[in-house]
Structures are given as C-alpha cells and as structure tokens.
Design a protein around this motif. Structure first.
Motif, PDB file in Angstrom:
ATOM      1  N   MET A   1      57.993  36.533  84.720  1.00 13.22           N
ATOM      2  CA  MET A   1      58.348  36.487  86.129  1.00 13.22           C
ATOM      3  C   MET A   1      57.147  36.980  86.925  1.00 13.22           C
ATOM      4  O   MET A   1      56.595  38.029  86.633  1.00 13.22           O
ATOM      5  CB  MET A   1      59.578  37.361  86.367  1.00 13.22           C
ATOM      6  N   ARG A   2      56.777  36.225  87.937  1.00 10.73           N
ATOM      7  CA  ARG A   2      55.624  36.562  88.773  1.00 10.73           C
ATOM      8  C   ARG A   2      56.029  37.575  89.842  1.00 10.73           C
ATOM      9  O   ARG A   2      57.055  37.447  90.480  1.00 10.73           O
ATOM     10  CB  ARG A   2      55.102  35.291  89.428  1.00 10.73           C
ATOM     11  N   CYS A   3      55.182  38.587  90.054  1.00 13.78           N
ATOM     12  CA  CYS A   3      55.428  39.616  91.067  1.00 13.78           C
ATOM     13  C   CYS A   3      55.302  38.999  92.465  1.00 13.78           C
ATOM     14  O   CYS A   3      54.302  38.335  92.762  1.00 13.78           O
ATOM     15  CB  CYS A   3      54.422  40.759  90.903  1.00 13.78           C
ATOM     16  N   PRO A   4      56.294  39.210  93.341  1.00 17.57           N
ATOM     17  CA  PRO A   4      56.223  38.640  94.692  1.00 17.57           C
ATOM     18  C   PRO A   4      55.215  39.358  95.591  1.00 17.57           C
ATOM     19  O   PRO A   4      54.868  38.855  96.654  1.00 17.57           O
ATOM     20  CB  PRO A   4      57.640  38.809  95.234  1.00 17.57           C
ATOM     21  N   PHE A   5      54.729  40.515  95.158  1.00 18.71           N
ATOM     22  CA  PHE A   5      53.795  41.292  95.976  1.00 18.71           C
ATOM     23  C   PHE A   5      52.332  40.989  95.645  1.00 18.71           C
ATOM     24  O   PHE A   5      51.528  40.763  96.536  1.00 18.71           O
ATOM     25  CB  PHE A   5      54.068  42.795  95.811  1.00 18.71           C
ATOM     26  N   CYS A   6      51.998  40.988  94.336  1.00 15.35           N
ATOM     27  CA  CYS A   6      50.598  40.789  93.956  1.00 15.35           C
ATOM     28  C   CYS A   6      50.385  39.522  93.126  1.00 15.35           C
ATOM     29  O   CYS A   6      49.251  39.206  92.765  1.00 15.35           O
ATOM     30  CB  CYS A   6      50.076  41.998  93.184  1.00 15.35           C
TER      31      CYS A   6
END
Length: 152
Positions: A1-6
């Motif tokens: 899952m890709r981080c929505p912040f970085c």
C-alpha cells in the motif's frame, strides 16, 4: 500500500478490525519512511453490476451517481453527511443483495425514493420531481398529497 503523504511503498498494518457496518475491514497503517499513519478499508470485490437505463443503454454501476442524487436532494436540509452516506450504503446493499448481474435504473430509483421518504420528506420530493420528471404543478401536488396522506 502506497503512503498518501510521501508515496513510499513500504507501509505496514498496525491495527486491523471490522468496520462499523461489518462489510469491510478497517486497517490502520504506518509508513516506514515518514512514520505517518493512515486508514484503509478493504472490501470484498462485488460482482460487476450493469445498470439498464431508460433508453435501454447499459453502463457499469457507479455509486457516485447515487451519491450525487442524494446530496443534491438533501441540499440545505438538516441531514448530516453521515446520514446521507448511510442511506447510499443501504441502497447499495439492497441492490447487491438482489444478486443480479443487471438492474434497471428504475429499480434503483424506487429503492432510493423509499429510503429518502423515511429520511426527509422535502429531500424525497426533490428527488422524485427530477426522477419522475414532473411535467406540471398538478403532478407535483399529487406527490405531495400522497406524502401528507401517509403521515396522517
């Protein structure tokens, strides 16, 4: 899952539990790179549903169309966003519980109107006026009379 912040791809699940409605899993995740936390929801992938429009065209089911209709009809009414989302969830559950691969838009509209009628009479009439394409004031008044008669 890709981080929505970085946008880093290294995240891990730190908590997992059923969501409030019981039809999905709520997961708290933490990014290994920036250490920020975020929530994701995991749902079972439903059967692709095709909606048959009034002109017999077929198109893929799109929840956002129901949401847009509900939000428009509830505009400036004392109805919270949570109530509107719950209504859309109820409509969607009713649709998918039919276990059909194709459903007429009229069936969706009737289910939605039944739910709106219980939530807010003004929102119901607003939706019905567009959905049923009221041509004049008399058809509008007939719908209002039906509502008033059921409230007695």
């Amino acid at each position: 899952m890709r981080c929505p912040f970085c946008s880093d791809e290294n995240t891990r699940v730190i908590d997992s539990r059923p969501a409030d409605d019981g039809s999905s899993i709520r997961r708290r995740r933490q990014c290994d790179e920036c250490s920020k936390r975020f929530t994701t929801y995991e749902k079972v992938e439903a059967i692709p549903l095709v909606v048959i429009k009034k002109d017999n065209n077929r198109e893929p089911y799109d929840r956002s169309k129901i949401e847009a209709g509900v939000f428009r009809s509830c505009h400036k009414r004392p109805i919270s966003v949570d109530q509107m989302k719950a209504l859309v969830d109820e409509v969607e559950t009713a649709i998918f519980n039919m276990e059909e691969k194709e459903i007429k838009s009229s069936v969706i509209g009737e289910i939605l109107m039944d739910k709106l009628k219980d939530l807010d009479a003004v929102a119901y009439v607003r939706f019905a006026s567009v959905y049923r394409e009221f041509k004049d004031v008399n058809t509008f008044m007939d719908e209002l009379k039906k509502i008033l008669d059921t409230k007695k």
